[in-house]
Design a protein around this motif. Structure first.
Motif, PDB file in Angstrom:
ATOM      1  N   VAL A   1     -12.248  16.597  10.149  1.00  0.00           N
ATOM      2  CA  VAL A   1     -11.705  15.329   9.684  1.00  0.00           C
ATOM      3  C   VAL A   1     -12.835  14.374   9.314  1.00  0.00           C
ATOM      4  O   VAL A   1     -13.983  14.553   9.724  1.00  0.00           O
ATOM      5  CB  VAL A   1     -10.814  14.671  10.765  1.00  0.00           C
ATOM      6  CG1 VAL A   1      -9.610  15.543  11.085  1.00  0.00           C
ATOM      7  CG2 VAL A   1     -11.621  14.404  12.040  1.00  0.00           C
ATOM      8  N   ASP A   2     -12.477  13.352   8.530  1.00  0.00           N
ATOM      9  CA  ASP A   2     -13.344  12.209   8.278  1.00  0.00           C
ATOM     10  C   ASP A   2     -12.817  11.034   9.089  1.00  0.00           C
ATOM     11  O   ASP A   2     -11.617  10.958   9.381  1.00  0.00           O
ATOM     12  CB  ASP A   2     -13.370  11.840   6.790  1.00  0.00           C
ATOM     13  CG  ASP A   2     -14.021  12.919   5.948  1.00  0.00           C
ATOM     14  OD1 ASP A   2     -14.709  13.779   6.521  1.00  0.00           O
ATOM     15  OD2 ASP A   2     -13.833  12.894   4.717  1.00  0.00           O
ATOM     16  N   LEU A   3     -13.700  10.116   9.449  1.00  0.00           N
ATOM     17  CA  LEU A   3     -13.329   8.954  10.255  1.00  0.00           C
ATOM     18  C   LEU A   3     -13.376   7.712   9.368  1.00  0.00           C
ATOM     19  O   LEU A   3     -14.404   7.424   8.744  1.00  0.00           O
ATOM     20  CB  LEU A   3     -14.273   8.802  11.445  1.00  0.00           C
ATOM     21  CG  LEU A   3     -13.731   8.050  12.664  1.00  0.00           C
ATOM     22  CD1 LEU A   3     -12.497   8.748  13.212  1.00  0.00           C
ATOM     23  CD2 LEU A   3     -14.799   7.947  13.740  1.00  0.00           C
ATOM     24  N   VAL A   4     -12.250   6.988   9.324  1.00  0.00           N
ATOM     25  CA  VAL A   4     -12.111   5.804   8.478  1.00  0.00           C
ATOM     26  C   VAL A   4     -11.969   4.578   9.367  1.00  0.00           C
ATOM     27  O   VAL A   4     -11.137   4.553  10.276  1.00  0.00           O
ATOM     28  CB  VAL A   4     -10.892   5.935   7.538  1.00  0.00           C
ATOM     29  CG1 VAL A   4     -10.775   4.706   6.640  1.00  0.00           C
ATOM     30  CG2 VAL A   4     -10.989   7.200   6.710  1.00  0.00           C
ATOM     31  N   LEU A   5     -12.784   3.546   9.102  1.00  0.00           N
ATOM     32  CA  LEU A   5     -12.759   2.284   9.840  1.00  0.00           C
ATOM     33  C   LEU A   5     -12.103   1.210   8.983  1.00  0.00           C
ATOM     34  O   LEU A   5     -12.508   0.985   7.838  1.00  0.00           O
ATOM     35  CB  LEU A   5     -14.182   1.856  10.213  1.00  0.00           C
ATOM     36  CG  LEU A   5     -14.345   0.454  10.817  1.00  0.00           C
ATOM     37  CD1 LEU A   5     -13.626   0.368  12.160  1.00  0.00           C
ATOM     38  CD2 LEU A   5     -15.814   0.099  10.961  1.00  0.00           C
ATOM     39  N   THR A   6     -11.103   0.534   9.536  1.00  0.00           N
ATOM     40  CA  THR A   6     -10.404  -0.560   8.859  1.00  0.00           C
ATOM     41  C   THR A   6     -10.600  -1.834   9.663  1.00  0.00           C
ATOM     42  O   THR A   6     -10.399  -1.830  10.885  1.00  0.00           O
ATOM     43  CB  THR A   6      -8.912  -0.260   8.703  1.00  0.00           C
ATOM     44  OG1 THR A   6      -8.751   0.986   8.007  1.00  0.00           O
ATOM     45  CG2 THR A   6      -8.207  -1.363   7.923  1.00  0.00           C
ATOM     46  N   GLN A   7     -10.985  -2.917   8.986  1.00  0.00           N
ATOM     47  CA  GLN A   7     -11.264  -4.166   9.682  1.00  0.00           C
ATOM     48  C   GLN A   7     -10.961  -5.366   8.800  1.00  0.00           C
ATOM     49  O   GLN A   7     -10.815  -5.237   7.581  1.00  0.00           O
ATOM     50  CB  GLN A   7     -12.739  -4.207  10.110  1.00  0.00           C
ATOM     51  CG  GLN A   7     -13.715  -4.086   8.947  1.00  0.00           C
ATOM     52  CD  GLN A   7     -15.153  -4.130   9.365  1.00  0.00           C
ATOM     53  OE1 GLN A   7     -15.537  -4.940  10.191  1.00  0.00           O
ATOM     54  NE2 GLN A   7     -15.974  -3.240   8.803  1.00  0.00           N
ATOM     55  N   SER A   8     -10.877  -6.550   9.434  1.00  0.00           N
ATOM     56  CA  SER A   8     -10.709  -7.827   8.744  1.00  0.00           C
ATOM     57  C   SER A   8     -11.961  -8.654   8.981  1.00  0.00           C
ATOM     58  O   SER A   8     -12.351  -8.874  10.136  1.00  0.00           O
ATOM     59  CB  SER A   8      -9.472  -8.573   9.250  1.00  0.00           C
ATOM     60  OG  SER A   8      -8.294  -7.845   8.958  1.00  0.00           O
ATOM     61  N   VAL A   9     -12.589  -9.120   7.901  1.00  0.00           N
ATOM     62  CA  VAL A   9     -13.808  -9.910   7.979  1.00  0.00           C
ATOM     63  C   VAL A   9     -13.455 -11.347   7.612  1.00  0.00           C
ATOM     64  O   VAL A   9     -13.131 -11.644   6.456  1.00  0.00           O
ATOM     65  CB  VAL A   9     -14.896  -9.360   7.040  1.00  0.00           C
ATOM     66  CG1 VAL A   9     -16.199 -10.111   7.238  1.00  0.00           C
ATOM     67  CG2 VAL A   9     -15.094  -7.865   7.284  1.00  0.00           C
ATOM     68  N   SER A  10     -13.505 -12.239   8.606  1.00  0.00           N
ATOM     69  CA  SER A  10     -13.067 -13.612   8.383  1.00  0.00           C
ATOM     70  C   SER A  10     -14.113 -14.452   7.663  1.00  0.00           C
ATOM     71  O   SER A  10     -13.771 -15.356   6.909  1.00  0.00           O
ATOM     72  CB  SER A  10     -12.715 -14.260   9.722  1.00  0.00           C
ATOM     73  OG  SER A  10     -13.844 -14.228  10.605  1.00  0.00           O
ATOM     74  N   GLY A  11     -15.380 -14.209   7.870  1.00  0.00           N
ATOM     75  CA  GLY A  11     -16.414 -15.004   7.232  1.00  0.00           C
ATOM     76  C   GLY A  11     -16.466 -16.408   7.817  1.00  0.00           C
ATOM     77  O   GLY A  11     -16.047 -16.653   8.946  1.00  0.00           O
ATOM     78  N   GLY A  12     -16.945 -17.411   7.032  1.00  0.00           N
ATOM     79  CA  GLY A  12     -17.073 -18.770   7.539  1.00  0.00           C
ATOM     80  C   GLY A  12     -16.152 -19.758   6.889  1.00  0.00           C
ATOM     81  O   GLY A  12     -16.183 -20.950   7.210  1.00  0.00           O
ATOM     82  N   GLY A  13     -15.316 -19.308   5.937  1.00  0.00           N
ATOM     83  CA  GLY A  13     -14.447 -20.222   5.214  1.00  0.00           C
ATOM     84  C   GLY A  13     -13.054 -20.288   5.792  1.00  0.00           C
ATOM     85  O   GLY A  13     -12.723 -19.644   6.788  1.00  0.00           O
ATOM     86  N   ASP A  14     -12.216 -21.103   5.111  1.00  0.00           N
ATOM     87  CA  ASP A  14     -10.841 -21.275   5.553  1.00  0.00           C
ATOM     88  C   ASP A  14      -9.882 -20.345   4.836  1.00  0.00           C
ATOM     89  O   ASP A  14      -8.690 -20.329   5.136  1.00  0.00           O
ATOM     90  CB  ASP A  14     -10.398 -22.732   5.320  1.00  0.00           C
ATOM     91  CG  ASP A  14     -11.212 -23.718   6.145  1.00  0.00           C
ATOM     92  OD1 ASP A  14     -11.679 -23.297   7.214  1.00  0.00           O
ATOM     93  OD2 ASP A  14     -11.388 -24.861   5.707  1.00  0.00           O
TER      94      ASP A  14
END
Length: 346
Positions: free
Chosen positions: A154-167
């Motif tokens: 298998v391959d490993l997939v990473l899913t994420q949310s990057v909020s950064g510094g803005g609104d």
């Protein structure tokens, strides 16, 4: 030449012509031989019994499946008590077991060379030299709906949310961080679930144990804290394509002497190794026009003020003028110059 000799010569020529004509007819008119299939019901040779042997070379750590072993005739006087004899052993129960000692092709399997699920040291025997076992938490959706079994890659997939510094809304991103990981177990099972008829039963699970190098094991541990992990089941043909890419890039060196055994060993080694490779990724903008393609930044009002470079010959230390807020007044006393804000105290 007398008449007798002439008659004998003519007769010999006639006989030769007839013989050649008949031979030609036999050669042309004979049907082509057709290879017949050997009867499948042929009985095993006498004084033999069928034992379980390896259909191909089985290195240490191989997870057995139906394509790895079969029953073949073996001389009775050479059958040992540790062999798996037909009628006493079932090949279906051998699936999911692990090879503890290397078994050459065509050699019988012995009980000491096989480790069964649940036996002590089973998982350690399944690991290759220098490899580690890492458990990854997954859900039904992220584990290919349960269609990943021990021995698959298998391959490993990473899913994420990057909020950064803005609104603004966070950046949604998914990337393939690791490739070609061998599955050792799903939950605590190291073999496939089968029913009474031997059919594979698909069941869900919450964890998957994979084989990785120490460095990749560290990356998996960190990735679990960054976002959610998903499994991507690999095709068997993918390894050949990646091997060609590795050879073309110079990452893998092909034996120069043309040794077939060395090339085969190299191909097996490359196809079995997990790979970090170059990560590929997709952002929310690749899926929907209403999603972001970059990390949101801070508004201009929230950014720290930067000092502007002073003009040539500036009296300020380092040649950098201080950040000014509001109107200022420059005061010159002889060779000394100072700048103060309006309303400030000199």
């Amino acid at each position: 030449m007398d008449a007798r000799k002439l008659i004998l010569l003519v007769g010999a020529l006639v006989v030769a012509a007839i013989t050649a004509f008949m031979a030609r007819n036999l050669m042309v008119g004979a049907p082509a031989p057709v290879a017949g299939a050997a009867p499948t019901s042929a009985s095993a040779p006498e004084n033999t019994t069928e034992v379980l042997v390896a259909k191909r070379a089985l290195p240490v750590g191989t997870i057995l499946d139906a394509s790895a072993v079969e029953f073949r005739p073996w001389p009775k006087e050479l059958v040992e008590g540790a062999y798996y004899v037909k009628g006493e052993a079932e090949p279906g129960k051998m699936q999911g077991t692990v090879v503890r000692f290397a078994i050459p092709a065509g050699q019988p399997l012995t009980q000491g060379a096989i480790v069964k699920p649940g036996d002590r040291g089973f998982l350690a025997a399944a690991l290759g030299p220098g490899m580690r076992a890492v458990t990854v938490p997954v859900s039904t959706q992220s584990a290919v709906a349960g269609f990943v079994f021990p021995g698959d890659r298998v391959d490993l997939v990473l899913t994420q949310s990057v909020s950064g510094g803005g609104d603004g809304p966070p950046l949604k991103a998914s990337e393939t961080i690791l490739r070609n990981l061998r599955v050792l177990a799903t939950d605590q099972r190291t073999d496939k679930n089968t029913d009474d008829k031997g059919n594979t039963v698909v069941s869900t699970y919450s964890t998957v144990t994979v084989e990785a190098t120490p460095k990749i094991a560290e990356k998996i541990a960190v990735a679990q804290t960054v976002g959610s992990l998903s499994l991507s089941l690999r095709s068997i043909a993918d390894n050949q394509g990646e091997l060609e890419e590795a050879i073309a890039s110079g990452e893998v060196n092909v034996p120069a002497n043309g040794d077939a055994k060395a090339e085969k060993a190299m191909m097996a080694r490359v196809s079995a190794r997990p790979s970090e490779g170059v990560p590929t990724f997709a952002t929310g903008a690749d899926v929907s026009r209403f999603q972001r393609s970059t990390v949101p930044g801070k508004p201009a009002a929230d950014r720290p003020a930067m000092a502007a470079p002073a003009p040539s010959g500036s009296p300020y230390p380092g040649g950098v003028a201080p950040v000014q807020q509001g109107p200022t007044v420059r005061i010159v006393r002889g060779s000394d110059t100072s700048v103060v804000s309006v309303g400030g105290k000199n």
